[in-house]
Design a protein around this motif. Structure first.
Motif, PDB file in Angstrom:
ATOM      1  N   ASN A   1       0.847  -1.184   0.000  1.00 51.43           N
ATOM      2  CA  ASN A   1       0.000   0.000   0.000  1.00 51.43           C
ATOM      3  C   ASN A   1       0.893   1.249   0.000  1.00 51.43           C
ATOM      4  O   ASN A   1       1.014   1.922   1.015  1.00 51.43           O
ATOM      5  N   PRO A   2       1.534   1.559  -1.135  1.00 51.49           N
ATOM      6  CA  PRO A   2       2.496   2.663  -1.164  1.00 51.49           C
ATOM      7  C   PRO A   2       1.853   4.019  -0.884  1.00 51.49           C
ATOM      8  O   PRO A   2       0.675   4.235  -1.150  1.00 51.49           O
ATOM      9  N   LEU A   3       2.676   4.910  -0.352  1.00 52.29           N
ATOM     10  CA  LEU A   3       2.235   6.277  -0.085  1.00 52.29           C
ATOM     11  C   LEU A   3       2.277   7.094  -1.373  1.00 52.29           C
ATOM     12  O   LEU A   3       3.190   6.933  -2.181  1.00 52.29           O
ATOM     13  N   THR A   4       1.308   7.968  -1.533  1.00 56.61           N
ATOM     14  CA  THR A   4       1.361   8.901  -2.652  1.00 56.61           C
ATOM     15  C   THR A   4       2.397   9.972  -2.319  1.00 56.61           C
ATOM     16  O   THR A   4       2.851  10.076  -1.177  1.00 56.61           O
ATOM     17  N   ASP A   5       2.777  10.782  -3.297  1.00 56.97           N
ATOM     18  CA  ASP A   5       3.734  11.865  -3.043  1.00 56.97           C
ATOM     19  C   ASP A   5       3.210  12.819  -1.984  1.00 56.97           C
ATOM     20  O   ASP A   5       3.960  13.262  -1.113  1.00 56.97           O
ATOM     21  N   GLU A   6       1.922  13.137  -2.032  1.00 56.36           N
ATOM     22  CA  GLU A   6       1.326  14.054  -1.044  1.00 56.36           C
ATOM     23  C   GLU A   6       1.313  13.419   0.349  1.00 56.36           C
ATOM     24  O   GLU A   6       1.626  14.073   1.337  1.00 56.36           O
ATOM     25  N   GLU A   7       0.977  12.146   0.434  1.00 55.48           N
ATOM     26  CA  GLU A   7       0.985  11.456   1.727  1.00 55.48           C
ATOM     27  C   GLU A   7       2.408  11.392   2.304  1.00 55.48           C
ATOM     28  O   GLU A   7       2.613  11.604   3.487  1.00 55.48           O
ATOM     29  N   ARG A   8       3.376  11.117   1.434  1.00 56.72           N
ATOM     30  CA  ARG A   8       4.765  11.064   1.879  1.00 56.72           C
ATOM     31  C   ARG A   8       5.197  12.428   2.421  1.00 56.72           C
ATOM     32  O   ARG A   8       5.851  12.518   3.456  1.00 56.72           O
ATOM     33  N   LYS A   9       4.791  13.504   1.762  1.00 57.36           N
ATOM     34  CA  LYS A   9       5.114  14.852   2.229  1.00 57.36           C
ATOM     35  C   LYS A   9       4.479  15.110   3.594  1.00 57.36           C
ATOM     36  O   LYS A   9       5.115  15.663   4.490  1.00 57.36           O
ATOM     37  N   GLN A  10       3.239  14.679   3.777  1.00 52.32           N
ATOM     38  CA  GLN A  10       2.558  14.866   5.060  1.00 52.32           C
ATOM     39  C   GLN A  10       3.253  14.085   6.175  1.00 52.32           C
ATOM     40  O   GLN A  10       3.422  14.593   7.283  1.00 52.32           O
ATOM     41  N   VAL A  11       3.666  12.855   5.877  1.00 54.04           N
ATOM     42  CA  VAL A  11       4.372  12.038   6.868  1.00 54.04           C
ATOM     43  C   VAL A  11       5.692  12.711   7.234  1.00 54.04           C
ATOM     44  O   VAL A  11       6.030  12.838   8.417  1.00 54.04           O
ATOM     45  N   LEU A  12       6.423  13.163   6.242  1.00 52.28           N
ATOM     46  CA  LEU A  12       7.712  13.824   6.492  1.00 52.28           C
ATOM     47  C   LEU A  12       7.532  15.084   7.327  1.00 52.28           C
ATOM     48  O   LEU A  12       8.303  15.338   8.254  1.00 52.28           O
ATOM     49  N   ASP A  13       6.522  15.885   7.007  1.00 54.74           N
ATOM     50  CA  ASP A  13       6.261  17.104   7.774  1.00 54.74           C
ATOM     51  C   ASP A  13       5.952  16.778   9.244  1.00 54.74           C
ATOM     52  O   ASP A  13       6.452  17.419  10.151  1.00 54.74           O
ATOM     53  N   LEU A  14       5.132  15.761   9.440  1.00 57.18           N
ATOM     54  CA  LEU A  14       4.749  15.370  10.800  1.00 57.18           C
ATOM     55  C   LEU A  14       5.953  14.817  11.567  1.00 57.18           C
ATOM     56  O   LEU A  14       6.164  15.170  12.736  1.00 57.18           O
ATOM     57  N   LEU A  15       6.762  13.977  10.930  1.00 56.00           N
ATOM     58  CA  LEU A  15       7.934  13.412  11.603  1.00 56.00           C
ATOM     59  C   LEU A  15       9.006  14.462  11.852  1.00 56.00           C
ATOM     60  O   LEU A  15       9.697  14.407  12.870  1.00 56.00           O
ATOM     61  N   LYS A  16       9.119  15.447  10.969  1.00 53.68           N
ATOM     62  CA  LYS A  16      10.050  16.544  11.202  1.00 53.68           C
ATOM     63  C   LYS A  16       9.608  17.351  12.412  1.00 53.68           C
ATOM     64  O   LYS A  16      10.414  17.704  13.282  1.00 53.68           O
ATOM     65  N   GLN A  17       8.319  17.619  12.483  1.00 51.57           N
ATOM     66  CA  GLN A  17       7.759  18.351  13.634  1.00 51.57           C
ATOM     67  C   GLN A  17       8.013  17.569  14.922  1.00 51.57           C
ATOM     68  O   GLN A  17       8.368  18.137  15.946  1.00 51.57           O
ATOM     69  N   ALA A  18       7.848  16.250  14.877  1.00 50.63           N
ATOM     70  CA  ALA A  18       8.089  15.426  16.064  1.00 50.63           C
ATOM     71  C   ALA A  18       9.554  15.472  16.490  1.00 50.63           C
ATOM     72  O   ALA A  18       9.851  15.568  17.683  1.00 50.63           O
ATOM     73  N   SER A  19      10.480  15.436  15.535  1.00 48.46           N
ATOM     74  CA  SER A  19      11.898  15.451  15.866  1.00 48.46           C
ATOM     75  C   SER A  19      12.319  16.786  16.469  1.00 48.46           C
ATOM     76  O   SER A  19      13.254  16.843  17.260  1.00 48.46           O
ATOM     77  N   GLU A  20      11.632  17.846  16.122  1.00 44.08           N
ATOM     78  CA  GLU A  20      11.946  19.174  16.649  1.00 44.08           C
ATOM     79  C   GLU A  20      11.263  19.425  17.992  1.00 44.08           C
ATOM     80  O   GLU A  20      11.660  20.329  18.718  1.00 44.08           O
ATOM     81  N   ALA A  21      10.268  18.620  18.312  1.00 50.03           N
ATOM     82  CA  ALA A  21       9.506  18.822  19.558  1.00 50.03           C
ATOM     83  C   ALA A  21      10.276  18.379  20.785  1.00 50.03           C
ATOM     84  O   ALA A  21      10.035  18.861  21.881  1.00 50.03           O
ATOM     85  N   LYS A  22      11.173  17.425  20.655  1.00 55.78           N
ATOM     86  CA  LYS A  22      11.895  16.890  21.822  1.00 55.78           C
ATOM     87  C   LYS A  22      13.169  17.636  22.061  1.00 55.78           C
ATOM     88  O   LYS A  22      13.863  18.078  21.270  1.00 55.78           O
TER      89      LYS A  22
END
Length: 149
Positions: free
Chosen positions: A128-149
């Protein structure tokens, strides 16, 4: 022959009983708990938002129930504690995945999300591959998480 059958039945009942006791009672009945993202309650959000400086961006969109990690089922196995996204405990916490994936899997996270190098994630994303938009959303969310700690 009858003695062996009675011994088998007694052993099976004891085995199921001990299994129920250990996994159902002592470890908590986790089978009844849903693995959906748990977010702040409205009262907790209000309290947190009131305590923030007005110049800080609000992070309520990251912990909304309709985030990409919840939509795609990632929280069935993973949590993101940095964003208070509680999920499954089978997979690792993704709070630092944005910065740690390359060292662990040998490719940047953007590439890992396209073609994972781990056997488990290859099966999950491969089916069930991610679309380009979904991949961008995942990256944005994980980047936000890495900056939160």
């Amino acid at each position: 022959m009858q003695k062996a059958m009675i011994s088998f039945v007694i052993s099976a009942l004891l085995g199921f009983g001990v299994g129920y006791l250990v996994f159902g009672v002592l470890m908590g009945d986790s089978g009844n708990k849903s693995q959906v993202a748990q977010t702040d309650t409205p009262l907790e959000k209000t309290t947190k938002e009131e305590s923030k400086d007005s110049t800080e961006p609000a992070t309520s969109s990251a912990v909304a129930e309709d985030n990409i990690l919840n939509k795609r089922g990632c929280l069935g196995c993973h949590s993101v504690e940095a964003l208070n996204l509680k999920g499954g405990a089978v997979g690792p916490d993704l709070s630092q995945a944005y910065v740690n994936v390359e060292g662990k899997h040998g490719k940047p996270i953007e590439e890992f999300l396209k073609q994972p190098t781990s056997a488990v994630m290859s099966g999950v994303i491969g089916k069930n591959p991610l679309t380009d938009e979904e991949r961008k959303q995942v990256l944005d969310l994980l980047k936000q998480a890495s900056e939160a700690k």
